[in-house]
Design a protein around this motif. Structure first.
Motif, PDB file in Angstrom:
ATOM      1  N   SER A 151       5.025 -14.846   2.238  1.00 38.58           N
ATOM      2  CA  SER A 151       4.509 -13.481   2.220  1.00 38.58           C
ATOM      3  C   SER A 151       5.442 -12.555   1.447  1.00 38.58           C
ATOM      4  CB  SER A 151       4.321 -12.980   3.655  1.00 38.58           C
ATOM      5  OG  SER A 151       3.497 -11.842   3.696  1.00 38.58           O
ATOM      6  N   VAL A 152       6.753 -12.784   1.588  1.00 39.93           N
ATOM      7  CA  VAL A 152       7.736 -11.990   0.835  1.00 39.93           C
ATOM      8  C   VAL A 152       7.503 -12.141  -0.666  1.00 39.93           C
ATOM      9  CG1 VAL A 152      10.186 -11.817   0.248  1.00 39.93           C
ATOM     10  CG2 VAL A 152       9.478 -11.990   2.644  1.00 39.93           C
ATOM     11  N   GLU A 153       7.156 -13.343  -1.098  1.00 37.33           N
ATOM     12  CA  GLU A 153       6.898 -13.564  -2.530  1.00 37.33           C
ATOM     13  C   GLU A 153       5.727 -12.713  -3.008  1.00 37.33           C
ATOM     14  OE1 GLU A 153       6.712 -17.263  -5.689  1.00 37.33           O
ATOM     15  OE2 GLU A 153       6.218 -17.644  -3.578  1.00 37.33           O
ATOM     16  N   THR A 154       4.689 -12.591  -2.195  1.00 38.64           N
ATOM     17  CA  THR A 154       3.562 -11.717  -2.545  1.00 38.64           C
ATOM     18  C   THR A 154       4.027 -10.276  -2.683  1.00 38.64           C
ATOM     19  OG1 THR A 154       1.995 -13.154  -1.387  1.00 38.64           O
ATOM     20  CG2 THR A 154       1.300 -10.885  -1.790  1.00 38.64           C
ATOM     21  N   LEU A 155       4.869  -9.832  -1.761  1.00 40.71           N
ATOM     22  CA  LEU A 155       5.393  -8.467  -1.829  1.00 40.71           C
ATOM     23  C   LEU A 155       6.188  -8.244  -3.105  1.00 40.71           C
ATOM     24  CD1 LEU A 155       6.060  -5.671  -0.667  1.00 40.71           C
ATOM     25  CD2 LEU A 155       7.929  -6.741   0.623  1.00 40.71           C
ATOM     26  N   ILE A 156       7.103  -9.159  -3.402  1.00 38.72           N
ATOM     27  CA  ILE A 156       7.980  -8.986  -4.560  1.00 38.72           C
ATOM     28  C   ILE A 156       7.199  -8.986  -5.869  1.00 38.72           C
ATOM     29  CG2 ILE A 156       9.751 -10.220  -5.904  1.00 38.72           C
ATOM     30  CD1 ILE A 156      11.183 -10.799  -3.310  1.00 38.72           C
ATOM     31  N   ASN A 157       6.100  -9.731  -5.916  1.00 39.83           N
ATOM     32  CA  ASN A 157       5.286  -9.767  -7.133  1.00 39.83           C
ATOM     33  C   ASN A 157       4.378  -8.559  -7.274  1.00 39.83           C
ATOM     34  OD1 ASN A 157       6.316 -12.225  -8.040  1.00 39.83           O
ATOM     35  ND2 ASN A 157       4.783 -13.419  -6.935  1.00 39.83           N
ATOM     36  N   ASN A 158       4.365  -7.699  -6.262  1.00 39.37           N
ATOM     37  CA  ASN A 158       3.452  -6.553  -6.281  1.00 39.37           C
ATOM     38  C   ASN A 158       4.161  -5.260  -5.904  1.00 39.37           C
ATOM     39  OD1 ASN A 158       0.441  -7.619  -6.679  1.00 39.37           O
ATOM     40  ND2 ASN A 158       1.597  -9.130  -5.502  1.00 39.37           N
ATOM     41  N   ILE A 159       5.400  -5.145  -6.359  1.00 41.02           N
ATOM     42  CA  ILE A 159       6.196  -3.956  -6.060  1.00 41.02           C
ATOM     43  C   ILE A 159       7.184  -3.740  -7.198  1.00 41.02           C
ATOM     44  CG2 ILE A 159       8.174  -4.975  -4.836  1.00 41.02           C
ATOM     45  CD1 ILE A 159       7.513  -2.873  -2.592  1.00 41.02           C
ATOM     46  N   ASP A 160       7.579  -2.506  -7.405  1.00 43.04           N
ATOM     47  CA  ASP A 160       8.531  -2.170  -8.467  1.00 43.04           C
ATOM     48  C   ASP A 160       9.888  -1.818  -7.883  1.00 43.04           C
ATOM     49  OD1 ASP A 160       6.891  -2.387 -10.812  1.00 43.04           O
ATOM     50  OD2 ASP A 160       5.911  -0.503 -10.258  1.00 43.04           O
ATOM     51  N   GLY A 161      10.949  -2.142  -8.638  1.00 44.05           N
ATOM     52  CA  GLY A 161      12.266  -1.653  -8.285  1.00 44.05           C
ATOM     53  C   GLY A 161      13.260  -2.746  -7.968  1.00 44.05           C
ATOM     54  N   LYS A 162      14.455  -2.303  -7.618  1.00 43.65           N
ATOM     55  CA  LYS A 162      15.517  -3.228  -7.222  1.00 43.65           C
ATOM     56  C   LYS A 162      15.301  -3.624  -5.777  1.00 43.65           C
ATOM     57  CE  LYS A 162      20.516  -3.858  -6.878  1.00 43.65           C
ATOM     58  NZ  LYS A 162      21.857  -3.278  -7.136  1.00 43.65           N
ATOM     59  N   VAL A 163      15.063  -4.910  -5.572  1.00 41.96           N
ATOM     60  CA  VAL A 163      14.791  -5.450  -4.241  1.00 41.96           C
ATOM     61  C   VAL A 163      16.028  -6.174  -3.728  1.00 41.96           C
ATOM     62  CG1 VAL A 163      13.382  -7.060  -2.907  1.00 41.96           C
ATOM     63  CG2 VAL A 163      12.335  -5.711  -4.747  1.00 41.96           C
ATOM     64  N   VAL A 164      16.325  -5.971  -2.462  1.00 45.28           N
ATOM     65  CA  VAL A 164      17.387  -6.725  -1.792  1.00 45.28           C
ATOM     66  C   VAL A 164      16.780  -7.395  -0.568  1.00 45.28           C
ATOM     67  CG1 VAL A 164      19.541  -6.610  -0.481  1.00 45.28           C
ATOM     68  CG2 VAL A 164      19.293  -5.291  -2.592  1.00 45.28           C
ATOM     69  N   TRP A 169      22.385 -11.253   1.121  1.00 51.81           N
ATOM     70  CA  TRP A 169      22.269 -10.041   0.305  1.00 51.81           C
ATOM     71  C   TRP A 169      21.845 -10.495  -1.088  1.00 51.81           C
ATOM     72  CZ3 TRP A 169      22.143  -5.147   1.980  1.00 51.81           C
ATOM     73  CH2 TRP A 169      22.111  -4.125   1.019  1.00 51.81           C
ATOM     74  N   CYS A 170      20.529 -10.677  -1.252  1.00 51.55           N
ATOM     75  CA  CYS A 170      19.970 -11.298  -2.457  1.00 51.55           C
ATOM     76  C   CYS A 170      19.232 -10.241  -3.274  1.00 51.55           C
ATOM     77  CB  CYS A 170      19.024 -12.429  -2.068  1.00 51.55           C
ATOM     78  SG  CYS A 170      19.748 -13.629  -0.918  1.00 51.55           S
ATOM     79  N   GLU A 171      19.746  -9.947  -4.442  1.00 59.60           N
ATOM     80  CA  GLU A 171      19.197  -8.881  -5.276  1.00 59.60           C
ATOM     81  C   GLU A 171      18.233  -9.445  -6.321  1.00 59.60           C
ATOM     82  OE1 GLU A 171      22.477  -6.752  -6.938  1.00 59.60           O
ATOM     83  OE2 GLU A 171      23.258  -6.099  -4.992  1.00 59.60           O
ATOM     84  N   TYR A 172      17.183  -8.647  -6.595  1.00 55.65           N
ATOM     85  CA  TYR A 172      16.175  -9.086  -7.561  1.00 55.65           C
ATOM     86  C   TYR A 172      15.476  -7.854  -8.134  1.00 55.65           C
ATOM     87  CZ  TYR A 172      12.211 -11.725  -9.511  1.00 55.65           C
ATOM     88  OH  TYR A 172      11.283 -12.284 -10.353  1.00 55.65           O
ATOM     89  N   GLU A 173      15.258  -7.841  -9.465  1.00 60.59           N
ATOM     90  CA  GLU A 173      14.519  -6.753 -10.101  1.00 60.59           C
ATOM     91  C   GLU A 173      13.042  -7.117 -10.128  1.00 60.59           C
ATOM     92  OE1 GLU A 173      15.306  -3.765 -11.075  1.00 60.59           O
ATOM     93  OE2 GLU A 173      17.450  -3.941 -10.594  1.00 60.59           O
ATOM     94  N   ALA A 174      12.249  -6.364  -9.409  1.00 61.38           N
ATOM     95  CA  ALA A 174      10.828  -6.693  -9.258  1.00 61.38           C
ATOM     96  C   ALA A 174       9.955  -5.777 -10.101  1.00 61.38           C
ATOM     97  CB  ALA A 174      10.425  -6.571  -7.788  1.00 61.38           C
ATOM     98  N   THR A 175       8.821  -6.321 -10.524  1.00 63.94           N
ATOM     99  CA  THR A 175       7.818  -5.572 -11.277  1.00 63.94           C
ATOM    100  C   THR A 175       6.457  -5.822 -10.648  1.00 63.94           C
ATOM    101  OG1 THR A 175       9.079  -5.805 -13.334  1.00 63.94           O
ATOM    102  CG2 THR A 175       6.753  -5.204 -13.525  1.00 63.94           C
ATOM    103  N   ASP A 176       5.731  -4.755 -10.421  1.00 70.38           N
ATOM    104  CA  ASP A 176       4.409  -4.866  -9.808  1.00 70.38           C
ATOM    105  C   ASP A 176       3.430  -5.470 -10.815  1.00 70.38           C
ATOM    106  OD1 ASP A 176       2.010  -4.612  -8.505  1.00 70.38           O
ATOM    107  OD2 ASP A 176       2.243  -2.491  -8.000  1.00 70.38           O
ATOM    108  N   ALA A 212       0.827  -1.213   0.000  1.00 66.64           N
ATOM    109  CA  ALA A 212       0.000   0.000   0.000  1.00 66.64           C
ATOM    110  C   ALA A 212       0.858   1.259   0.000  1.00 66.64           C
ATOM    111  CB  ALA A 212      -0.939  -0.009   1.207  1.00 66.64           C
ATOM    112  N   VAL A 213       1.895   1.285   0.845  1.00 71.77           N
ATOM    113  CA  VAL A 213       2.768   2.463   0.924  1.00 71.77           C
ATOM    114  C   VAL A 213       3.537   2.647  -0.381  1.00 71.77           C
ATOM    115  CG1 VAL A 213       4.831   3.394   2.040  1.00 71.77           C
ATOM    116  CG2 VAL A 213       2.963   2.476   3.426  1.00 71.77           C
ATOM    117  N   ALA A 214       4.044   1.562  -0.956  1.00 71.68           N
ATOM    118  CA  ALA A 214       4.801   1.657  -2.206  1.00 71.68           C
ATOM    119  C   ALA A 214       3.939   2.218  -3.327  1.00 71.68           C
ATOM    120  CB  ALA A 214       5.344   0.290  -2.592  1.00 71.68           C
ATOM    121  N   ARG A 215       2.689   1.788  -3.394  1.00 71.01           N
ATOM    122  CA  ARG A 215       1.801   2.252  -4.468  1.00 71.01           C
ATOM    123  C   ARG A 215       1.274   3.659  -4.222  1.00 71.01           C
ATOM    124  NH1 ARG A 215      -1.689  -3.385  -5.158  1.00 71.01           N
ATOM    125  NH2 ARG A 215      -0.140  -4.515  -6.419  1.00 71.01           N
ATOM    126  N   ASP A 216       0.952   3.968  -2.968  1.00 67.55           N
ATOM    127  CA  ASP A 216       0.301   5.248  -2.684  1.00 67.55           C
ATOM    128  C   ASP A 216       1.297   6.374  -2.435  1.00 67.55           C
ATOM    129  OD1 ASP A 216      -2.048   3.812  -2.882  1.00 67.55           O
ATOM    130  OD2 ASP A 216      -2.316   3.608  -0.717  1.00 67.55           O
TER     131      ASP A 216
END
Length: 321
Positions: free
Chosen positions: A236-249, A280-287, A162-166
């Motif tokens: 739950s982290v997987e749900t977050l990563i699938n619904n957020i944009d940006g470089k995730v660590v 320290w696991c990096e991933y490019e996420a897309t909402d 919610a915070v990331a989107r709003d």
């Protein structure tokens, strides 16, 4: 000076605990006394010889902090998750308060003021200044689960999405409490009272690390519960990563010792690899837009003002005090 004062107080506590142990257990209490002294001396060394990488010295848009997650723990489950590209780094702390104190300093005030911090860790009350951040959402205050005696991950995921989107902050930190004990899927903190036969909750027993040290639990039992708790939060982290944009660590504030260096849990200022080596696991996420948070979903965890647990109660349930 504050860190040195903490160690001095720790030595005083060691002296009092040693006297009590020897009075109660006789000469057998000397063994535990020696171990505690060793721990305090190691912590004093950790004040002088500290190491680790500040989180703001790296590039990321979303920092997912898995509380108390060792690097080698997450390495075991890498093959099960396509969003974990395993790597590791050294944390600035060996426990949550130290990690907060050393990462959120005046040197990084500009970065902090552009950061939204969504946290399940109650130490935010005493170790974070909300005015120094764009936003601090202490989800542990209103989404604590008294039955689990911790805060489950889903309310944090909902708030983060919610915070990331709003609000669309430049940086977002999401601090989950798992895999920190209590181990939700495998509650090693539960048991039966030896005299009454009544069920004991997590906080009614000594913490899992004390029980491991005493041989009441095996290392294999604790490690399995620890890993199950990691897999629990990663859903739950997987749900977050699938619904957020940006470089995730994905990282951690510290790890846990399971007997290495004669240490258990995560004492402060301890410069040993089981506590300092973190993912320290990096991933490019897309909402994907596949999930919409329900702002009322966590309300079944809430209590009335009269029933609400204090911060100290929550820290005690987590084994901190």
């Amino acid at each position: 000076m504050g860190a040195i004062r903490n160690v001095v107080e720790g030595v005083k506590l060691w002296a009092r605990s040693s006297v009590k142990a020897i009075r109660k257990e006789g000469l057998s209490g000397l063994s535990e006394s020696a171990r505690l002294l060793y721990t305090h001396l190691l912590r004093f060394y950790g004040l002088i010889h500290n190491y680790g990488e500040p989180i703001y010295d790296a590039e990321w848009d979303v920092l997912i902090v898995l509380d108390a997650c060792r690097a080698d723990l997450i390495e075991e489950v890498v093959a099960e998750y396509n969003f974990i590209n395993f790597d590791a780094t050294n944390s600035l702390g060996s426990c949550s308060p130290e990690w907060m104190e050393k990462n959120f300093t005046s040197s990084y005030l500009d970065e902090m003021q552009q950061t939204a911090y969504i946290t399940g860790n109650p130490y935010s009350e005493t170790h974070l200044d909300p005015t120094e951040f764009e936003l601090v959402d202490e989800v542990w205050r209103y989404a604590w689960d008294e039955e689990l005696e911790t805060i489950p991950p889903d309310p944090l995921t909902d708030r983060a999405i919610a915070v990331a989107r709003d609000a669309q902050p430049d940086r977002l930190i999401v601090h989950y409490m798992q895999p920190h004990h209590p181990f939700v899927p495998s509650p090693l903190g539960e048991g039966m009272h030896p005299d009454t036969g009544e069920r004991l909750e997590f906080s009614d027993l000594e913490d899992v690390w004390t029980r491991l040290q005493r041989g009441e639990l095996s290392r294999e039992e604790v490690w399995e519960g620890y890993r199950d708790n990691l897999e629990y939060v990663l859903e739950s982290v997987e749900t977050l990563i699938n619904n957020i944009d940006g470089k995730v660590v994905i990282t951690a504030d510290h790890g846990n010792a399971l007997g290495e260096y004669h240490m258990y849990g995560h004492p402060i200022y301890a410069p040993v690899w089981p506590l300092k080596r973190v993912p320290w696991c990096e991933y490019e996420a897309t909402d994907s837009g596949s999930y919409t948070p329900d702002p009322t979903a966590w309300k079944h965890h809430a209590t009335t003002d009269d029933e609400a647990l204090s911060t100290e109660d929550k820290l005690a349930a987590l084994g901190y005090i």
